[in-house]
Structures are given as structure tokens and as C-alpha cells.
Design an enzyme around this catalytic site. Structure first.
Site, PDB file in Angstrom:
ATOM      1  N   ASP A  81       0.843  -1.195   0.000  1.00 21.19           N
ATOM      2  CA  ASP A  81       0.000   0.000   0.000  1.00 21.19           C
ATOM      3  C   ASP A  81       0.885   1.254   0.000  1.00 21.19           C
ATOM      4  OD1 ASP A  81      -2.332   1.522   0.247  1.00 21.19           O
ATOM      5  OD2 ASP A  81      -2.347   1.395   2.437  1.00 21.19           O
ATOM      6  N   HIS A  82       0.677   2.129  -0.978  1.00 19.30           N
ATOM      7  CA  HIS A  82       1.432   3.392  -1.086  1.00 19.30           C
ATOM      8  C   HIS A  82       2.943   3.203  -0.970  1.00 19.30           C
ATOM      9  CE1 HIS A  82      -2.050   6.060  -1.159  1.00 19.30           C
ATOM     10  NE2 HIS A  82      -2.590   5.279  -0.248  1.00 19.30           N
ATOM     11  N   GLY A 187      -7.699   8.530   6.620  1.00 17.35           N
ATOM     12  CA  GLY A 187      -7.832   8.845   8.046  1.00 17.35           C
ATOM     13  C   GLY A 187      -9.272   9.029   8.499  1.00 17.35           C
ATOM     14  N   HIS A 216      -9.605   4.862  -2.256  1.00 16.59           N
ATOM     15  CA  HIS A 216      -8.874   4.859  -0.976  1.00 16.59           C
ATOM     16  C   HIS A 216      -9.723   5.625   0.036  1.00 16.59           C
ATOM     17  CE1 HIS A 216      -4.639   3.440  -1.913  1.00 16.59           C
ATOM     18  NE2 HIS A 216      -5.323   3.217  -3.014  1.00 16.59           N
ATOM     19  N   GLY A 217      -9.399   5.503   1.321  1.00 17.17           N
ATOM     20  CA  GLY A 217     -10.153   6.226   2.350  1.00 17.17           C
ATOM     21  C   GLY A 217     -11.585   5.731   2.459  1.00 17.17           C
ATOM     22  N   GLY A 218     -11.784   4.434   2.239  1.00 17.27           N
ATOM     23  CA  GLY A 218     -13.146   3.869   2.243  1.00 17.27           C
ATOM     24  C   GLY A 218     -13.782   3.824   3.623  1.00 17.27           C
ATOM     25  N   SER A 219     -12.949   3.734   4.686  1.00 17.42           N
ATOM     26  CA  SER A 219     -13.564   3.652   6.013  1.00 17.42           C
ATOM     27  C   SER A 219     -14.061   5.037   6.410  1.00 17.42           C
ATOM     28  CB  SER A 219     -12.592   3.057   7.040  1.00 17.42           C
ATOM     29  OG  SER A 219     -11.661   3.978   7.515  1.00 17.42           O
ATOM     30  N   ASN A 238     -10.124   0.485  -0.299  1.00 14.48           N
ATOM     31  CA  ASN A 238      -9.163   0.442   0.805  1.00 14.48           C
ATOM     32  C   ASN A 238      -9.855   0.866   2.095  1.00 14.48           C
ATOM     33  OD1 ASN A 238      -7.468   0.069  -1.427  1.00 14.48           O
ATOM     34  ND2 ASN A 238      -5.760   1.027  -0.360  1.00 14.48           N
TER      35      ASN A 238
HETATM   36 ZN   LIG Z   1      -4.460   5.122   0.388  1.00 17.67          ZN
END
Ligand SMILES: [Zn+2]
Length: 290
Positions: A81-82, A187, A216-219, A238
């Protein structure tokens, strides 16, 4: 079984569901993610973030991730990841990772494209799938992925990925997946995110069929919005921050009830059990009613 992400994302898009990609910086989280995927009988992507390497080096957790993936009854992709520097990417490959995110999104477009083109050719010869990023994902105060901090719904729009640029990038590089910006951030969200679902549709439509769209940042994103993004063409999501914080809150209550009187192995087991149930809920959301 250990796989790269090509086939699982292909199937996900065909069937209209999303694949969860979850950071596993310790053995409890690793067991919880794979356990949840096995109980639901769905494929999953586990990933180690370069920014988590200060918590645990990839040479320690990476081989465990690969071992658990190999033993699993469901397809598991082990992904970086990244990865933002070449040496780190090579360390992941040496650990047996089957998929790499080589994130040069902070470099100029041409440089990002040239380097990813070169890297993807080599990775594909090794049967390793590649994810890149276009547009710069913003972050929140307590996250460490870089990008702008303190964004608003208006300011975040300037980071959004342009569909035509995404199409050129995907065609030129041949990457298997592309992380794009359309309203999510890394975050914990200061205010609820607003996703530009039409942009996801436009990106999916413009890009070659063989490159999958990644969120990304799905949560922290509402279930409805996640499902709308999946229906619009996102096949990899993600997910990490909210699960990690929810687990800490749960452990806080667990310890309060026992007035702090618990063995460490009991705390670890409690965290594993909590996260497994939590992840089952998350992976069910990604199934998008399927
Ligand atoms: Zn990410």
C-alpha cells in the site's frame, strides 16, 4: 490461496461487487481479515503500508501475510500500500508480495506515467499486479499518508482525477488498478465525505477495461455512498482507519469492565474477535447486495 489482484478484481467488476483491501500491521488484524473473508467465502486483499513500516518492518509481517494467504481457503492477494520509493517496492517483491501500489502521485504527471510504464512491464513479467495513483489523495490530521491536511468539500475538488488523464495514464502504463480522487480522504473524517459518483462513472467509462478503479479512504464513508461508488465502477476499496479506532474503543470498554485486570493474550484475542466481526460487516457492505 495466494493470488495477485487481476482475476479477483476482474470477477468483482463483472459481478458488481467490491473487494476489500485492508491493512494488516499485526497478526491479530491479519487473522481477523482472513478469518472474516473465509467465513463469508469472499476474496480479499491484505496490504502493508509503507507508512506502517515504523510499526513493523515488511520483512517481519510480510512473510506472515504471504504464509496466511497461501494457507487460506479463499483467494488472498498480498499487496503493498502506497509504496512511494523504489527500494521499498523491491523489499516488498523480495518478501513475496503479489501486488504493488507504486505511488508516484506527488510527481509530475509525465514522470508518474513514465516510471509506472517501466515498472509495470517488469512487474507483469513477474506475475505481479500494479496499482498507481492519479490526483493527490488528501489526508486528515491524524493520518500519515501525505497530501493536503484540513481540506473542505470545496478545496478537495481541486485534487479530483480527470477522466481523460486517467484514460491516457492507464493506456500508456498498462497498470491493473488506478487509485483516483473523487471525494474520499485518508484517516478519520472531520465531516462526512461527499463522493462525486458521476466522476467515478466518467473515469470508468474513459479507462481501458483492464484497469480497475480504486477507492482509498473507504472507512468512514456511508454504506450507501460506498455501494453507489461500487455500482459506478469501483472494484477495490481500501479500508482501515475506522476499524482500527473502533477496536481500540472496544478494548477500552473491555478493560474498563475488568478494571484493567486481563492478560495481554486475552486482550489480543478480544481484539481479534472484535475485528473479525467488524470486517465481516464491512465485506458484506462491499458485496453490494450480491
Ligand atoms: Zn491510500
Amino acid at each position: 490461496m495466494l493470488v495477485n489482484m487481476k482475476e479477483i478484481l476482474e470477477n468483482a467488476e463483472k459481478e458488481g461487487y467490491g473487494i476489500g483491501c485492508i491493512n494488516t500491521p499485526n497478526v491479530e488484524t491479519l487473522r481477523a481479515v482472513i478469518g472474516a473473508a473465509e467465513e463469508l467465502n469472499v476474496p480479499v486483499i491484505i496490504d502493508h503500508a509503507q507508512v506502517h513500516d515504523s510499526l513493523i518492518p515488511i520483512e517481519e509481517i510480510g512473510p506472515k501475510m504471504v504464509e496466511y494467504a497461501k494457507k487460506s481457503t479463499v483467494p488472498v492477494c498480498v499487496h503493498l500500500d502506497h509504496g512511494s520509493d523504489y527500494n521499498f517496492v523491491m523489499r516488498a517483491i523480495r518478501c513475496g508480495f503479489t501486488s504493488i501500489m507504486y505511488d508516484l502521485s506527488e510527481s509530475p504527471f509525465e514522470e508518474n506515467m513514465e516510471k509506472l510504464k517501466e515498472f509495470t512491464k517488469i512487474a507483469h513479467d513477474l506475475d505481479i499486479t500494479v496499482e498507481a495513483e492519479l490526483g493527490i489523495m488528501t489526508s486528515t490530521e491524524d493520518d500519515t499518508h501525505g497530501g493536503e491536511v484540513g481540506w473542505t468539500h470545496e478545496s478537495i475538488k481541486k485534487t479530483f482525477t480527470d477522466p481523460e488523464q486517467a484514460a491516457t495514464f492507464a493506456r500508456e502504463t498498462g497498470v491493473d488498478a488506478l487509485a483516483v480522487c473523487f471525494g474520499t480522504a485518508h484517516g478519520i473524517y472531520a465531516e462526512p465525505p461527499l463522493l462525486d459518483i458521476d466522476r467515478v462513472k466518467a473515469i470508468r467509462k474513459a479507462m481501458p477495461e483492464s484497469t480497475r478503479v480504486v477507492m482509498h479512504g473507504g472507512s468512514g464513508v456511508d454504506e450507501d455512498q460506498i455501494q453507489a461508488a461500487i455500482s459506478a465502477g469501483c472494484s477495490k476499496i481500501n479500508y482501515y482507519s475506522y476499524m482500527a479506532k473502533a477496536c481500540s474503543k472496544h478494548i477500552n470498554n473491555y478493560l474498563a469492565e475488568r478494571e484493567g485486570n486481563a492478560y495481554w493474550h486475552e486482550v489480543q484475542e478480544e481484539a481479534y474477535t472484535f475485528m473479525k466481526e467488524y470486517i465481516k460487516g464491512v465485506l458484506n457492505t462491499f458485496k453490494n447486495g450480491k
